[in-house]
Design a protein around this motif. Structure first.
Motif, PDB file in Angstrom:
ATOM      1  N   GLN A  35       0.840  -1.199   0.000  1.00  0.00           N
ATOM      2  CA  GLN A  35       0.000   0.000   0.000  1.00  0.00           C
ATOM      3  C   GLN A  35       0.878   1.254   0.000  1.00  0.00           C
ATOM      4  OE1 GLN A  35      -3.565  -0.011  -0.257  1.00  0.00           O
ATOM      5  NE2 GLN A  35      -3.015   2.065  -0.865  1.00  0.00           N
ATOM      6  N   GLU A  36       1.987   1.196   0.697  1.00  0.00           N
ATOM      7  CA  GLU A  36       2.896   2.352   0.709  1.00  0.00           C
ATOM      8  C   GLU A  36       3.387   2.680  -0.702  1.00  0.00           C
ATOM      9  OE1 GLU A  36       6.999   3.958   2.806  1.00  0.00           O
ATOM     10  OE2 GLU A  36       6.609   1.792   2.807  1.00  0.00           O
ATOM     11  N   ASN A  90       0.528   4.272  -2.593  1.00  0.00           N
ATOM     12  CA  ASN A  90       0.295   5.643  -2.131  1.00  0.00           C
ATOM     13  C   ASN A  90       1.368   6.594  -2.658  1.00  0.00           C
ATOM     14  OD1 ASN A  90      -1.925   4.689  -0.738  1.00  0.00           O
ATOM     15  ND2 ASN A  90      -0.930   4.730   1.255  1.00  0.00           N
ATOM     16  N   ASP A 117       0.788   9.794  -5.080  1.00  0.00           N
ATOM     17  CA  ASP A 117       1.306  11.131  -4.808  1.00  0.00           C
ATOM     18  C   ASP A 117       2.152  11.654  -5.966  1.00  0.00           C
ATOM     19  OD1 ASP A 117       0.072  11.162  -2.321  1.00  0.00           O
ATOM     20  OD2 ASP A 117       1.899  10.610  -1.231  1.00  0.00           O
ATOM     21  N   HIS A 133      -5.228   9.877  -7.225  1.00  0.00           N
ATOM     22  CA  HIS A 133      -5.661   9.397  -5.910  1.00  0.00           C
ATOM     23  C   HIS A 133      -7.046   8.758  -5.966  1.00  0.00           C
ATOM     24  CE1 HIS A 133      -2.505  12.351  -4.844  1.00  0.00           C
ATOM     25  NE2 HIS A 133      -2.231  11.438  -3.927  1.00  0.00           N
ATOM     26  N   VAL A 155      -6.242   4.096  -3.131  1.00  0.00           N
ATOM     27  CA  VAL A 155      -5.713   4.648  -1.880  1.00  0.00           C
ATOM     28  C   VAL A 155      -6.652   4.588  -0.677  1.00  0.00           C
ATOM     29  CG1 VAL A 155      -4.101   6.160  -3.095  1.00  0.00           C
ATOM     30  CG2 VAL A 155      -6.382   7.017  -2.528  1.00  0.00           C
ATOM     31  N   ASP A 156      -7.929   4.361  -0.882  1.00  0.00           N
ATOM     32  CA  ASP A 156      -8.875   4.345   0.238  1.00  0.00           C
ATOM     33  C   ASP A 156      -9.198   2.899   0.598  1.00  0.00           C
ATOM     34  OD1 ASP A 156     -11.093   4.503   1.971  1.00  0.00           O
ATOM     35  OD2 ASP A 156     -11.872   6.300   0.963  1.00  0.00           O
ATOM     36  N   THR A 176      -7.864  -2.455  -2.075  1.00  0.00           N
ATOM     37  CA  THR A 176      -7.193  -1.545  -2.999  1.00  0.00           C
ATOM     38  C   THR A 176      -6.386  -2.321  -4.026  1.00  0.00           C
ATOM     39  OG1 THR A 176      -5.404  -1.309  -1.381  1.00  0.00           O
ATOM     40  CG2 THR A 176      -7.073   0.442  -1.424  1.00  0.00           C
TER      41      THR A 176
END
Length: 150
Positions: free
Chosen positions: A28-29, A32, A36, A41, A46-47, A60
């Motif tokens: 997930q990092e 994300n 960015d 997004h 991302v959610d 995700t």
């Protein structure tokens, strides 16, 4: 990691799968950070809560372009072209994303040399790239990647 000593040796391998990259984990990092970097997004990436509740993937998923952006690194991790001093990404002929990449997946690339064309100072190499997900039934990315090697 496979080593190819020369351009002449590469030319003998046209039409052959020449390397398979090591596995790369999609966290997930990483997703994300890519969101960015690209300002993409969308919630399916991302959610985590909303994706778990509303997405058909039940969590995700990585951006398709994140998967595609890993191709040069996967190639470099799988193959050493000993006589190459510099390589440049030249473009793509075809790209498809046949299956999603759920966060937590591990991916690897299978690399086939499709064609080699001599250019001034080097060669243009067309790679067939199939990125597979560990345990997945379909590839997550299929592309024709073009590089120039000098």
């Amino acid at each position: 990691m496979r080593e190819i000593a020369s351009l002449e040796q590469m030319k003998t391998l046209i039409g052959s799968e020449v390397a398979v990259s090591p596995w790369v984990e999609i966290t997930q990092e990483r997703v994300n950070l890519f969101a960015d970097a690209t300002d993409d997004h969308q919630w399916i990436h991302v959610d985590e809560e909303r994706a778990a509740a509303e997405s058909p993937f039940r969590g995700t998923i990585a951006h398709g372009f994140l998967t595609l952006s890993l191709v040069p690194a996967m190639l470099a991790a799988a193959l050493n072209m000993v006589d190459m001093k510099m390589g440049l990404n030249y473009g793509l002929n075809k790209v498809r994303f046949p299956a999603p990449v759920p966060v937590g997946s591990r991916l690897r690339a299978r690399l086939t040399i499709l064609a080699i064309e001599d250019i001034e100072g080097g060669a243009q190499v067309e790679w067939g790239v199939v990125i597979e997900r560990e345990g997945g039934g379909k590839p997550v990315c299929v592309a024709e990647f073009v590089m120039r090697r000098y």
